[in-house]
Design a protein around this motif. Structure first.
Motif, mmCIF file in Angstrom:
data_model
loop_
_atom_site.group_PDB
_atom_site.id
_atom_site.type_symbol
_atom_site.label_atom_id
_atom_site.label_comp_id
_atom_site.label_asym_id
_atom_site.label_seq_id
_atom_site.Cartn_x
_atom_site.Cartn_y
_atom_site.Cartn_z
ATOM 1 N N GLY A 83 -73.537 48.469 23.051
ATOM 2 C CA GLY A 83 -74.512 47.510 23.542
ATOM 3 C C GLY A 83 -75.199 46.720 22.439
ATOM 4 N N SER A 84 -75.147 47.219 21.207
ATOM 5 C CA SER A 84 -75.731 46.460 20.098
ATOM 6 C C SER A 84 -74.800 45.304 19.746
ATOM 7 C CB SER A 84 -75.964 47.363 18.886
ATOM 8 O OG SER A 84 -74.736 47.838 18.382
ATOM 9 N N SER A 85 -75.344 44.309 19.058
ATOM 10 C CA SER A 85 -74.512 43.145 18.727
ATOM 11 C C SER A 85 -74.883 42.586 17.369
ATOM 12 C CB SER A 85 -74.649 42.066 19.807
ATOM 13 O OG SER A 85 -75.983 41.629 19.899
ATOM 14 N N LYS A 86 -73.973 41.795 16.827
ATOM 15 C CA LYS A 86 -74.169 41.093 15.565
ATOM 16 C C LYS A 86 -73.653 39.672 15.725
ATOM 17 C CE LYS A 86 -74.108 44.836 12.230
ATOM 18 N NZ LYS A 86 -73.564 45.328 10.956
ATOM 19 N N ILE A 87 -74.203 38.788 14.923
ATOM 20 C CA ILE A 87 -73.771 37.396 14.917
ATOM 21 C C ILE A 87 -73.240 37.070 13.534
ATOM 22 C CG2 ILE A 87 -74.534 35.005 15.121
ATOM 23 C CD1 ILE A 87 -76.542 35.988 17.226
ATOM 24 N N CYS A 88 -72.092 36.401 13.495
ATOM 25 C CA CYS A 88 -71.479 36.051 12.221
ATOM 26 C C CYS A 88 -70.816 34.680 12.341
ATOM 27 C CB CYS A 88 -70.467 37.108 11.811
ATOM 28 S SG CYS A 88 -69.219 37.485 13.057
ATOM 29 N N LYS A 89 -70.295 34.223 11.239
ATOM 30 C CA LYS A 89 -69.546 32.968 11.196
ATOM 31 C C LYS A 89 -68.067 33.298 11.354
ATOM 32 C CE LYS A 89 -73.070 30.348 10.114
ATOM 33 N NZ LYS A 89 -73.673 29.524 11.113
ATOM 34 N N ALA A 90 -67.374 32.498 12.129
ATOM 35 C CA ALA A 90 -65.930 32.639 12.285
ATOM 36 C C ALA A 90 -65.328 31.250 12.190
ATOM 37 C CB ALA A 90 -65.587 33.273 13.629
ATOM 38 N N SER A 91 -64.357 31.108 11.314
ATOM 39 C CA SER A 91 -63.693 29.802 11.201
ATOM 40 C C SER A 91 -62.189 30.006 11.183
ATOM 41 C CB SER A 91 -64.157 29.077 9.940
ATOM 42 O OG SER A 91 -63.819 29.819 8.791
ATOM 43 N N VAL A 92 -61.503 29.110 11.861
ATOM 44 C CA VAL A 92 -60.045 29.151 11.915
ATOM 45 C C VAL A 92 -59.516 27.925 11.188
ATOM 46 C CG1 VAL A 92 -58.013 29.116 13.405
ATOM 47 C CG2 VAL A 92 -60.068 30.370 14.116
ATOM 48 N N SER A 93 -58.635 28.186 10.232
ATOM 49 C CA SER A 93 -57.976 27.112 9.496
ATOM 50 C C SER A 93 -56.482 27.432 9.474
ATOM 51 C CB SER A 93 -58.525 27.022 8.068
ATOM 52 O OG SER A 93 -57.853 26.024 7.350
ATOM 53 N N GLY A 94 -55.724 26.657 10.224
ATOM 54 C CA GLY A 94 -54.289 26.941 10.327
ATOM 55 C C GLY A 94 -54.086 28.288 11.000
ATOM 56 N N SER A 95 -53.415 29.203 10.302
ATOM 57 C CA SER A 95 -53.164 30.533 10.860
ATOM 58 C C SER A 95 -54.074 31.592 10.261
ATOM 59 C CB SER A 95 -51.699 30.917 10.632
ATOM 60 O OG SER A 95 -51.428 30.981 9.249
ATOM 61 N N THR A 96 -55.220 31.173 9.681
ATOM 62 C CA THR A 96 -56.153 32.109 9.057
ATOM 63 C C THR A 96 -57.511 32.069 9.744
ATOM 64 O OG1 THR A 96 -55.057 31.830 6.920
ATOM 65 C CG2 THR A 96 -57.266 32.783 6.884
ATOM 66 N N LEU A 97 -57.988 33.248 10.116
ATOM 67 C CA LEU A 97 -59.333 33.423 10.676
ATOM 68 C C LEU A 97 -60.179 34.094 9.608
ATOM 69 C CD1 LEU A 97 -61.537 33.736 12.915
ATOM 70 C CD2 LEU A 97 -60.357 35.861 13.572
ATOM 71 N N THR A 98 -61.306 33.479 9.249
ATOM 72 C CA THR A 98 -62.231 34.068 8.289
ATOM 73 C C THR A 98 -63.509 34.448 9.013
ATOM 74 O OG1 THR A 98 -61.308 32.696 6.529
ATOM 75 C CG2 THR A 98 -63.451 33.728 6.105
ATOM 76 N N ILE A 99 -63.935 35.702 8.835
ATOM 77 C CA ILE A 99 -65.159 36.213 9.442
ATOM 78 C C ILE A 99 -66.137 36.559 8.336
ATOM 79 C CG2 ILE A 99 -66.163 38.058 10.844
ATOM 80 C CD1 ILE A 99 -63.475 38.224 12.308
ATOM 81 N N THR A 100 -67.358 36.012 8.437
ATOM 82 C CA THR A 100 -68.397 36.234 7.435
ATOM 83 C C THR A 100 -69.696 36.563 8.154
ATOM 84 O OG1 THR A 100 -67.343 34.563 6.048
ATOM 85 C CG2 THR A 100 -69.586 35.188 5.481
ATOM 86 N N PRO A 101 -70.351 37.647 7.839
ATOM 87 C CA PRO A 101 -69.946 38.725 6.946
ATOM 88 C C PRO A 101 -68.952 39.657 7.638
ATOM 89 C CG PRO A 101 -72.063 39.278 7.877
ATOM 90 C CD PRO A 101 -71.691 37.906 8.397
ATOM 91 N N SER A 102 -68.187 40.356 6.840
ATOM 92 C CA SER A 102 -67.192 41.269 7.409
ATOM 93 C C SER A 102 -67.862 42.435 8.134
ATOM 94 C CB SER A 102 -66.250 41.780 6.322
ATOM 95 O OG SER A 102 -66.970 42.455 5.313
ATOM 96 N N SER A 103 -69.114 42.724 7.803
ATOM 97 C CA SER A 103 -69.834 43.811 8.471
ATOM 98 C C SER A 103 -70.043 43.522 9.955
ATOM 99 C CB SER A 103 -71.175 44.059 7.784
ATOM 100 O OG SER A 103 -71.987 42.909 7.855
#
Length: 119
Positions: A83-103
């Motif tokens: 039930g807890s949640s976190k908010i992060c950045k997610a960006s897709v460039s081509g076939s790569t997904l980057t999630i920041t922060p990884s935590s």
């Protein structure tokens, strides 16, 4: 009247760009993503985003499930089974997904961000 138009049109364009950005990330993130370098117990680190908002991902403690949502501002909200949640950045460039922060994905040992490849 022309002055009001000059003020309103950039505002409308900004709102539409934000909405399109969130929609674009939401459709692009669906699917299974896997790390080409990181593993836990010999299994590649992965995250799988389903169209219904279900999320399955691997952590050092095993497989976890939760829910995901791209918010209006384009951020990724991950809600864990607890039930807890976190908010992060997610960006897709081509076939790569980057999630920041990884935590955000409970990947605390993988550095400040993690890049995953589309499977």
């Amino acid at each position: 009247m022309v002055q009001k138009f000059r003020i309103i049109m950039p505002l409308i364009a900004c709102i539409l760009a934000s909405a399109c950005s969130a929609f674009s990330t939401e459709s692009a993130i669906v699917g299974r993503w896997q790390s080409p370098t990181w593993t836990f117990s010999r299994e590649p680190v992965y995250a799988e985003f389903e169209t219904d908002g279900t999320l399955t991902f691997l952590t050092p403690m095993g497989q976890h499930t939760g829910k995901w949502k791209i918010m209006d501002n384009g951020d990724l909200k991950v809600t864990y089974h607890s039930g807890s949640s976190k908010i992060c950045k997610a960006s897709v460039s081509g076939s790569t997904l980057t999630i920041t922060p990884s935590s955000c994905m409970l990947w605390n040992d993988l550095g400040s961000s993690v890049a995953l490849e589309k499977q």
